[in-house]
Enzyme design. Structure first.
Site, PDB file in Angstrom:
ATOM      1  CG  HIS A   1      45.203  42.851  48.562  1.00 40.69           C
ATOM      2  ND1 HIS A   1      45.239  42.765  46.874  1.00 40.69           N
ATOM      3  CD2 HIS A   1      44.464  41.836  49.120  1.00 40.69           C
ATOM      4  CE1 HIS A   1      44.678  41.654  46.784  1.00 40.69           C
ATOM      5  NE2 HIS A   1      44.258  41.098  47.728  1.00 40.69           N
TER       6      HIS A   1
ATOM      7  CE  LYS B   1      43.052  37.866  55.205  1.00 43.65           C
ATOM      8  NZ  LYS B   1      44.246  37.205  54.536  1.00 43.65           N
TER       9      LYS B   1
END
Length: 309
Positions: free
Chosen positions: A281, A185
């Site tokens: 993350h 991401k």
């Protein structure tokens, strides 16, 4: 009211398109998030337009009415929270761009979605899932079965997202060190390790099965379909659902294998920071959700086994 600036009113659709472009370039969010946020903003604009208001002439009350209408329609808290976040982001951007003189969404509050424990397979069902795929690949020799075995092994071994896996190229695999490079991401690249079982599946796929499926030279994708083109996320989901059915385990989505990998790493003694790096993350708080999963299982095991539980 948000009060139009001296540049005059702007049509909604082009402005939403500009906002989407901002998300892509300045914030580097995924295309799925761009589409979701743009759709959420258009949903809000459609609501206020039906009440005679332009997108750049709404107030907090109108936006609260929009949230209330979704709650009355029975939409989940998670959906409403995401839509609220999208609209807050949109109006903050519009203010920064000088399209409005005040932000009507700055005090727009949405209820946060309830936190739920991630779905994760226990060790034995996870092993059965990949073993069934391995046995099918070995018994049939079908290149697609070999590919599906490799998919399941990689997802479980690395905890990568489906989009990251289908976006990987052959050159992203370092077989000598058993490392896979993926683009996560926000366009952030990371390298994740995989073990010997996944390496065996990858060797079988890359050395024999993948060449048998290629129909054109120059295809760089790590995973390809029967026609030789890059596999998409929908096809990977079908692979996981089908394997779960054959293995007789709970029907799971590919993302559950990501949760499973994280849970088993923590159960095996890995620290949170390492798991955070492997999963990609952005914050440790996201990774900490998995400590609840392991604690919950410890609690259940204790209640079942201890004579004074």
């Amino acid at each position: 009211m948000s009060h139009r600036t001296d540049v005059g009113p702007r049509a909604a659709d082009p402005v939403v398109d500009e906002f989407a472009g901002h998300l892509r370039t300045a914030r580097g969010v995924s295309e799925n998030t761009v589409r979701a946020y743009a759709g959420d903003v258009r949903h809000a604009i459609g609501f206020v337009r039906r009440r005679g208001l332009a997108w750049d002439d709404v107030d907090l009350s109108a936006l609260r009415g929009w949230l209330a209408s979704m709650s009355a329609a029975g939409l989940s808290r998670a959906t409403i929270a995401r839509r609220g976040a999208a609209v807050r982001s949109f109006y903050a951007w519009a203010l920064a761009e000088g399209l409005i003189s005040s932000d009507p969404a700055s005090r727009l509050v949405t209820a946060q979605p309830g936190t739920s424990l991630p779905t994760a397979l226990a060790v034995e069902p996870a092993r059965r899932l990949v073993d069934v795929a391995r046995d099918a690949a070995g018994s049939t020799g079908d290149p697609v079965e070999v590919r599906d075995w490799a998919i399941l092994e990689i997802l479980y071994a690395t905890g990568v997202r489906v989009g990251e896996l289908v976006g990987a190229d052959v050159t992203d695999v370092d077989r000598s060190t058993r490392l896979l490079r993926v683009l996560g991401k926000g366009g952030k690249e990371r390298v994740v390790p995989f073990g010997v079982p996944a390496a065996r599946a990858l060797d079988a796929w890359l050395d024999q099965a993948r060449p048998a499926l290629l129909t054109r030279s120059g295809e760089s994708a790590l995973l390809v379909g029967r026609r030789g083109g890059r596999l998409d996320q929908r096809q990977v989901r079908e692979v996981v659902h089908r394997a779960a059915l054959v293995a007789g385990v709970d029907d799971i989505a590919p993302h559950a294998l990501r949760h499973t990998a994280a849970t088993h790493l923590l159960q095996g003694g890995s620290d949170l920071r390492t798991v955070q790096e492997i999963l990609g993350h952005a914050t440790l708080a996201t990774t900490q959700r998995y400590t609840h999963v392991t604690a919950d299982r410890l609690r259940r095991s204790y209640l079942q086994a201890h004579p004074r539980a």
